[in-house]
Every structure is written in structure tokens, then in C-alpha cells.
Design an enzyme around this catalytic site. Structure first.
Site, PDB file in Angstrom:
ATOM      1  CB  ILE A 117      -0.970  -0.012   1.216  1.00 45.60           C
ATOM      2  CG1 ILE A 117      -1.879   1.232   1.212  1.00 45.60           C
ATOM      3  CG2 ILE A 117      -0.248  -0.113   2.529  1.00 45.60           C
ATOM      4  CD1 ILE A 117      -3.066   1.125   2.176  1.00 45.60           C
ATOM      5  CB  ALA A 118       2.829   3.016  -1.730  1.00 43.20           C
ATOM      6  CD  GLU A 151       4.638 -10.267   6.343  1.00 45.45           C
ATOM      7  OE1 GLU A 151       4.341  -9.776   5.233  1.00 45.45           O
ATOM      8  OE2 GLU A 151       4.374 -11.447   6.658  1.00 45.45           O
ATOM      9  CG  ASN A 156       5.960   2.510   7.848  1.00 45.06           C
ATOM     10  OD1 ASN A 156       5.450   3.587   8.146  1.00 45.06           O
ATOM     11  ND2 ASN A 156       5.842   1.972   6.648  1.00 45.06           N
ATOM     12  CE1 TYR A 163      -1.468  -0.732   6.735  1.00 44.89           C
ATOM     13  CE2 TYR A 163       0.546  -1.320   7.879  1.00 44.89           C
ATOM     14  CZ  TYR A 163      -0.107  -0.973   6.718  1.00 44.89           C
ATOM     15  OH  TYR A 163       0.588  -0.871   5.550  1.00 44.89           O
TER      16      TYR A 163
HETATM   17  C1  LIG Z   1       1.334   4.575   4.971  1.00 41.86           C
HETATM   18  C2  LIG Z   1       0.714   5.464   3.911  1.00 41.86           C
HETATM   19  C3  LIG Z   1       0.113   4.571   2.806  1.00 41.86           C
HETATM   20  C4  LIG Z   1      -0.426   6.303   4.545  1.00 41.86           C
HETATM   21  O1  LIG Z   1      -1.067   7.026   3.517  1.00 41.86           O
HETATM   22  P1  LIG Z   1      -1.626   8.514   3.734  1.00 41.86           P
HETATM   23  O2  LIG Z   1      -2.496   8.826   2.569  1.00 41.86           O
HETATM   24  O3  LIG Z   1      -0.526   9.459   4.004  1.00 41.86           O
HETATM   25  O4  LIG Z   1      -2.467   8.336   5.088  1.00 41.86           O
HETATM   26  P2  LIG Z   1      -3.840   9.058   5.483  1.00 41.86           P
HETATM   27  O5  LIG Z   1      -3.757  10.511   5.217  1.00 41.86           O
HETATM   28  O6  LIG Z   1      -4.969   8.315   4.877  1.00 41.86           O
HETATM   29  O7  LIG Z   1      -3.836   8.839   7.077  1.00 41.86           O
HETATM   30  C5  LIG Z   1      -4.538   7.770   7.659  1.00 41.86           C
HETATM   31  C6  LIG Z   1      -3.938   7.422   9.012  1.00 41.86           C
HETATM   32  O8  LIG Z   1      -2.546   7.096   8.877  1.00 41.86           O
HETATM   33  C7  LIG Z   1      -1.853   7.541  10.047  1.00 41.86           C
HETATM   34  N1  LIG Z   1      -0.972   8.652   9.700  1.00 41.86           N
HETATM   35  C8  LIG Z   1      -0.889   9.306   8.534  1.00 41.86           C
HETATM   36  N2  LIG Z   1       0.080  10.238   8.577  1.00 41.86           N
HETATM   37  C9  LIG Z   1       0.622  10.161   9.813  1.00 41.86           C
HETATM   38  C10 LIG Z   1       1.671  10.845  10.492  1.00 41.86           C
HETATM   39  N3  LIG Z   1       2.372  11.813   9.883  1.00 41.86           N
HETATM   40  N4  LIG Z   1       1.979  10.473  11.751  1.00 41.86           N
HETATM   41  C11 LIG Z   1       1.297   9.487  12.378  1.00 41.86           C
HETATM   42  N5  LIG Z   1       0.270   8.815  11.796  1.00 41.86           N
HETATM   43  C12 LIG Z   1      -0.052   9.144  10.542  1.00 41.86           C
HETATM   44  C13 LIG Z   1      -2.926   8.032  11.007  1.00 41.86           C
HETATM   45  O9  LIG Z   1      -3.397   6.914  11.743  1.00 41.86           O
HETATM   46  C14 LIG Z   1      -3.996   8.497  10.041  1.00 41.86           C
HETATM   47  O10 LIG Z   1      -5.282   8.540  10.626  1.00 41.86           O
HETATM   48  P3  LIG Z   1      -5.790   9.930  11.315  1.00 41.86           P
HETATM   49  O11 LIG Z   1      -5.907  10.901  10.170  1.00 41.86           O
HETATM   50  O12 LIG Z   1      -7.108   9.560  11.912  1.00 41.86           O
HETATM   51  O13 LIG Z   1      -4.738  10.318  12.311  1.00 41.86           O
HETATM   52  C15 LIG Z   1       1.757   6.455   3.314  1.00 41.86           C
HETATM   53  O14 LIG Z   1       2.409   7.104   4.373  1.00 41.86           O
HETATM   54  C16 LIG Z   1       2.808   5.801   2.405  1.00 41.86           C
HETATM   55  O15 LIG Z   1       2.585   5.639   1.200  1.00 41.86           O
HETATM   56  N6  LIG Z   1       3.986   5.459   2.977  1.00 41.86           N
HETATM   57  C17 LIG Z   1       5.053   4.838   2.194  1.00 41.86           C
HETATM   58  C18 LIG Z   1       4.769   3.405   1.869  1.00 41.86           C
HETATM   59  C19 LIG Z   1       4.530   2.585   3.118  1.00 41.86           C
HETATM   60  O16 LIG Z   1       5.217   2.740   4.119  1.00 41.86           O
HETATM   61  N7  LIG Z   1       3.562   1.666   3.029  1.00 41.86           N
HETATM   62  C20 LIG Z   1       3.249   0.758   4.103  1.00 41.86           C
HETATM   63  C21 LIG Z   1       4.022  -0.494   3.945  1.00 41.86           C
HETATM   64  S1  LIG Z   1       3.619  -1.701   5.188  1.00 41.86           S
END
Ligand SMILES: CC(C)(COP(=O)(O)OP(=O)(O)OC[C@H]1O[C@@H](n2cnc3c(N)ncnc32)[C@H](O)[C@@H]1OP(=O)(O)O)[C@@H](O)C(=O)NCCC(=O)NCCS
Length: 218
Positions: A117-118, A151, A156, A163
Site C-alpha cells: 500500500i503506498a 508485515e 514505520n 493499521y
Molecule cells: C502509509 C501510507 C500509505 C499512509 O497514507 P496517507 O495517505 O498518508 O495516510 P492518510 O492521510 O490516509 O492517514 C490515515 C492514518 O494514517 C496515520 N498517519 C498518517 N500520517 C501520519 C503521520 N504523519 N503520523 C502518524 N500517523 C499518521 C494516522 O493513523 C492516520 O489517521 P488519522 O488521520 O485519523 O490520524 C503512506 O504514508 C505511504 O505511502 N507510505 C510509504 C509506503 C509505506 O510505508 N507503506 C506501508 C508499507 S507496510
């Protein structure tokens, strides 16, 4: 107001999705063979894509039947007519929309494994990752999986927090799982995803997310 929608990934999306994967999981993380994954019935990949601004159909300058005009405008009028008649179906595939993020699931018996997921770096923290996770869990429920598992790197914390919000809890550790720096992986799982309490929790979270980001209910 959210300006994206989530749909199944198609072959035309592969190059953008590969780009997002490289940005999120830089080498030496092995690149996913998305084309192969798309033809595997045990996997499901989907994308969040920017909705194209509504196309305004230009009024044809001439009536194609009474005055055919130059070949190009005849062709344009024909395309316009076909689009009006069939609502765009049956026409050549449109070029890929701008992809903001993607996710992929593998199904094994009653398990749905969130393989990746990214979200594009510049579009993070706008609820897109959460939309993708909601879709992943909904598809898992539709396919009658009993639990979602994955995983995630111990470092992270952002992904772990996302999650955890959806009921995934730490159930174990894979030591040295990541090839690049031998980092440990936390195994996170949500069990009983088809149970009434879990489905209710998912609905509430989805509703709160939709309200927060201005997403119309589906
Ligand atoms: C993980 C990832 C997919 C989250 O996507 P995102 O669009 O930025 O996330 P969202 O805006 O939908 O946030 C949803 C939740 O994620 C968490 N979150 C997002 N940004 C955060 C931050 N800066 N700090 C802490 N929690 C955070 C929170 O739980 C948030 O919920 P909330 O808004 O109620 O606090 C993104 O950071 C990503 O692409 N990371 C790189 C790839 C990766 O690490 N994938 C996971 C592999 S296991």
C-alpha cells in the site's frame, strides 16, 4: 472535497504504479511484476486516481450529416455521437488517469494478505492511504476472508498507526525480514473481519473518514 476515486488497477496504470512503488520502497526492494499480478486470480490490486475534470463536449461546428465538412470534423462528430449513444462504452480505452496511490492483496484460503500500500509522497496525509485500506478490507470481506494480515517495518510508525486504527494488532515479529537493512517486520492482523462488530466498526470509521475528507457515500 475529495477529488479521487478508488477502482481496480488496469494494465494502463502499471507504469504509474511502478513509479509510486519505487518512490515508496526504493531499491533494493524487489519491484513487483504488476502485469503478472493483474492476471493472477488470487491477487487484487487497486488504485486511487484523480478524477478528471468534467469534459465539456464542444458543439460540432457543422452538422455532420447535412454538411460533412472536412474529414477531421466528420470524425469528431461521429465520436461525439457514439459517446452520446453509448455513454462512452465500447470506445477505445482512455489513457490512464493520474494515479495517487495503490494497494495490493493476496488471497490464501481465509487470509487476505495486504502485500503493499503506498501513496505518492506529495499526496500523503490527505486520507488517500485510509481510503485504500478501507477498500482493501471491504474487498477482503467480499471475498469471505476471515482475517487481514501484513508485515510492516518496526520503524514505520505512520503505517502502523493507520493499521491499528482499523483493528490490526501486533501478533508477532519476523526478525531481519527486510533485505536492505535487515530490519525486523511486525506482523499485524485483524481477525473476524466478517463479524458483525467488525463490520459495524468499519462502517463507522468509513463514515467518519468520508465526512472528514468530503467523500460522497458509496
Ligand atoms: C502509509 C501510507 C500509505 C499512509 O497514507 P496517507 O495517505 O498518508 O495516510 P492518510 O492521510 O490516509 O492517514 C490515515 C492514518 O494514517 C496515520 N498517519 C498518517 N500520517 C501520519 C503521520 N504523519 N503520523 C502518524 N500517523 C499518521 C494516522 O493513523 C492516520 O489517521 P488519522 O488521520 O485519523 O490520524 C503512506 O504514508 C505511504 O505511502 N507510505 C510509504 C509506503 C509505506 O510505508 N507503506 C506501508 C508499507 S507496510
Amino acid at each position: 472535497m475529495a477529488i479521487y476515486s478508488v477502482r481496480a488497477m488496469e494494465v494502463r496504470d502499471v507504469s504509474q504504479v511502478s513509479q509510486i512503488e519505487r518512490e515508496a520502497f526504493p531499491p533494493p526492494w524487489p519491484a513487483t511484476n504488476f502485469k503478472r499480478e493483474l492476471s493472477n486470480s488470487l491477487t487484487y490490486y487497486f488504485v486511487a486516481c484523480k478524477e478528471a475534470p468534467e469534459q465539456k463536449e464542444p458543439r460540432p461546428a457543422v452538422d455532420a450529416l447535412s454538411n460533412p465538412g472536412p474529414a477531421k470534423s466528420r470524425l469528431d462528430s461521429l465520436r461525439l455521437g457514439l459517446r452520446r449513444l453509448f455513454g462512452g462504452q465500447g470506445l477505445p480505452a482512455a489513457p490512464s488517469q493520474f494515479i495517487l496511490g495503490f494497494a495490493g492483496l493476496w488471497f490464501m484460503v481465509d487470509e487476505a494478505h495486504l502485500a503493499n500500500i503506498a501513496v505518492r509522497e506529495t499526496y500523503r496525509h490527505q486520507g488517500i492511504g485510509e481510503s485504500l485500506l478501507i477498500s482493501a478490507i471491504e474487498v477482503s470481506i467480499e471475498r469471505k476472508a476471515q482475517f487481514v494480515t501484513l508485515e510492516v517495518r518496526v520503524s514505520n510508525k505512520i503505517a502502523q498507526s493507520l493499521y491499528r486504527k482499523y483493528g490490526l494488532v501486533e501478533v508477532g515479529l519476523r526478525r531481519g525480514y527486510y533485505m536492505d537493512n535487515k530490519e525486523d517486520a511486525v506482523i499485524m492482523t485483524a481477525e473476524g473481519i466478517t463479524s458483525v462488530p467488525y463490520v459495524k466498526r468499519l462502517q463507522n470509521l468509513k463514515q467518519a473518514h468520508a465526512q472528514k475528507w468530503g467523500i460522497s457515500p458509496s
